[in-house]
Design an enzyme around this catalytic site. Structure first.
Site, PDB file in Angstrom:
ATOM      1  CG  LEU A 232      -2.057  -1.217   1.374  1.00 57.94           C
ATOM      2  CD1 LEU A 232      -2.999  -0.949   2.562  1.00 57.94           C
ATOM      3  CD2 LEU A 232      -3.183  -0.988   0.169  1.00 57.94           C
ATOM      4  CG  ASP A 233       0.811   4.098  -3.234  1.00 58.83           C
ATOM      5  OD1 ASP A 233       1.511   3.408  -3.368  1.00 58.83           O
ATOM      6  OD2 ASP A 233       0.014   4.675  -3.980  1.00 58.83           O
ATOM      7  NE  ARG A 234       5.901   8.075   4.922  1.00 60.30           N
ATOM      8  CZ  ARG A 234       7.017   8.474   5.116  1.00 60.30           C
ATOM      9  NH1 ARG A 234       8.029   8.487   4.139  1.00 60.30           N
ATOM     10  NH2 ARG A 234       7.147   9.167   6.209  1.00 60.30           N
TER      11      ARG A 234
END
Length: 471
Positions: A232-234
């Protein structure tokens, strides 16, 4: 859907990794079994002496034994390819399985420098009734397949190496916070609700990652740390799945990979999918249609004179390398020029949902300054005071969370909203049950395997935006 024969699949998962042709051609006889038993009992003394001679130079791994092939099981659960196309267990995989504390790049370097040895037992028959067993120690390549009884020898110096990941010194408050993210846990997987702002993996400039913290906070009853199986993106939040063992992680990797391969082959029918992910996103504007299917290839381009890169839709795949990307979307509701979308990625490409929303639908995600910075240039926040007094809402934001996280600020009522993208729901096969049933029976019917369903609540700032837009 391709039929997977349960009995054949069970035998493939539990037997040692060999080529299918050799399995069909080999028919062990009673005489061969007796010879093997005899040799095992008569060679113990000489074998122990052989080990003592090598003990000072080599670090010996346990003999290779029959194990469940996680890749085969993952493919079978996905029902995408026949079980016969199983990959063999290689020497590299066996070393990593026996020594999870060793860095993968170090193990690969040992193979490249030809410092890894293998001991095999070769059956030699001079005449009927005269059998012998010869122990051999030879160099082994990383991709060489393993047979039952093979033993790997590493340089003795690896025993003095520190573990790949040092203990993460966390306070009791930080440990409780990470453990509080847990949505589900069994013998095979851990599911957490990742908070926005926390990176999943370490890297340049990253001091704490969820991968590192999970190894310290979720490994108390396991000898190996949890393993990431997707990303998952930050700035994205929501459901993140980790495998608790190497085998379960391999199964999950195969499930995620087969999902992407199926969609890339234009297999996006309405049949039941073994893996389902649903994201919620708040976008600027509204799509032309209330629901639809996006199929647009994505590629990477370099910008800012090579200082950074970004993903974009590739119009002509002949001029730029691209990856097939497919997303289903559905409008949840629209209000005040914003729309809540439910996004279901059928492939797993980097920034897929963000690019498809911005470039294909023309409705960029709120707070996505990488792919929608122009849409935020004239940003006008919606007043939260229309619902209730602002002063009553500031107290939760002042609460200091571990790792300097702020989950309250960033709604559409503020000048600089945060990314409104959240993995809200996921459906997975019960990997733990599948592993248990494969070990107990080779006739297990995977079509009857139950699914696990997870739902992660929105982070506070997205919940606030939801409340603001409610009619």
């Amino acid at each position: 859907m391709m039929m997977v024969y349960p009995a054949l699949l069970g035998r493939l998962l539990l037997q040692p990794s060999r080529s299918i042709s050799s399995l069909r051609a080999t028919k062990p006889s009673i005489t061969t079994v007796r010879v093997l038993q005899s040799q095992y009992s008569t060679s113990t003394k000489s074998q122990n002496h052989y080990e003592n001679d090598k003990r000072g130079k080599w670090f010996t791994l346990p003999p290779y034994t029959s194990t469940i092939n996680g890749s085969v099981l993952g493919k079978a659960l996905s029902a995408r390819i026949p079980a016969e196309s199983a990959s063999e267990t290689t020497a590299l995989k066996w070393v990593l399985r026996c020594c999870p504390e060793l860095p993968r790049n170090l193990v690969q370097k040992l193979f490249r420098l030809r410092q890894v040895r293998r001991e095999t037992s070769v059956m030699e028959s001079c005449n009927l009734g005269d059998q012998g067993q010869e122990h051999r120690l030879k160099r082994v390549a990383a991709k060489d397949s393993m047979d039952v009884g093979d033993r790997i020898f590493l340089p003795i110096s690896v025993k003095a190496l520190p573990a790949e990941k040092q203990d993460c010194h966390c306070s009791e408050e930080e440990i409780n916070f990470i453990r509080g993210l847990e949505l589900y846990k069994d013998a095979a997987i851990i599911v957490v609700n990742k908070p926005p702002g926390m990176p999943v993996q370490g890297g340049i400039g990253i001091k704490r990652s969820l991968d590192e913290l999970s190894a310290s906070c979720f490994s108390s009853d396991y000898s190996e740390p949890p393993r990431l199986v997707h990303r998952l993106d930050r700035d994205c939040s929501g459901i993140l799945v980790m495998g608790r063992t190497q085998t379960s992680a391999t199964v999950l990797h195969a499930i995620f990979r087969e999902k992407t391969l199926a969609a890339s082959n234009d297999d996006v029918g309405d049949k039941r999918r073994i893996l389902q992910r649903k994201y919620w996103a708040l976008v600027i504007g509204s799509p032309r249609r209330p629901k639809g299917l996006i199929s647009a290839p994505l590629g990477k381009v370099v910008v800012d004179n090579g200082k950074s890169d970004r993903i974009t839709v590739v119009e002509n795949s002949q001029n730029l390398s691209s990856q097939h990307a497919v997303t289903q979307y559905r409008v949840i509701e629209s209000s005040h020029g914003f729309t809540w979308l439910e996004l279901s990625p059928l492939t797993g490409r980097k920034h897929q949902l963000r690019v498809h929303c911005a470039e294909v639908l023309g409705t960029p995600i709120v707070g996505d300054y990488k792919y929608a910075w122009q849409a935020h240039r004239n940003w006008k926040q919606l007043p939260w005071s229309n619902i209730e007094d602002n002063s009553n809402e500031k107290s939760p934001s002042e609460k200091i969370l571990p790792f300097a996280l702020d989950l309250d600020s960033g709604s559409i009522s503020e000048k600089h909203p945060r990314l409104h993208l959240h993995c809200k729901q996921m459906v997975l096969p019960d990997v733990s049950k599948a592993l248990q049933d494969v070990q107990l029976s080779s006739d297990y019917d995977f079509s009857q395997l139950a699914s696990l369903k997870f739902d992660a609540p929105l982070p506070p700032y997205m919940k606030k935006s939801w409340d603001i837009l409610r009619p």
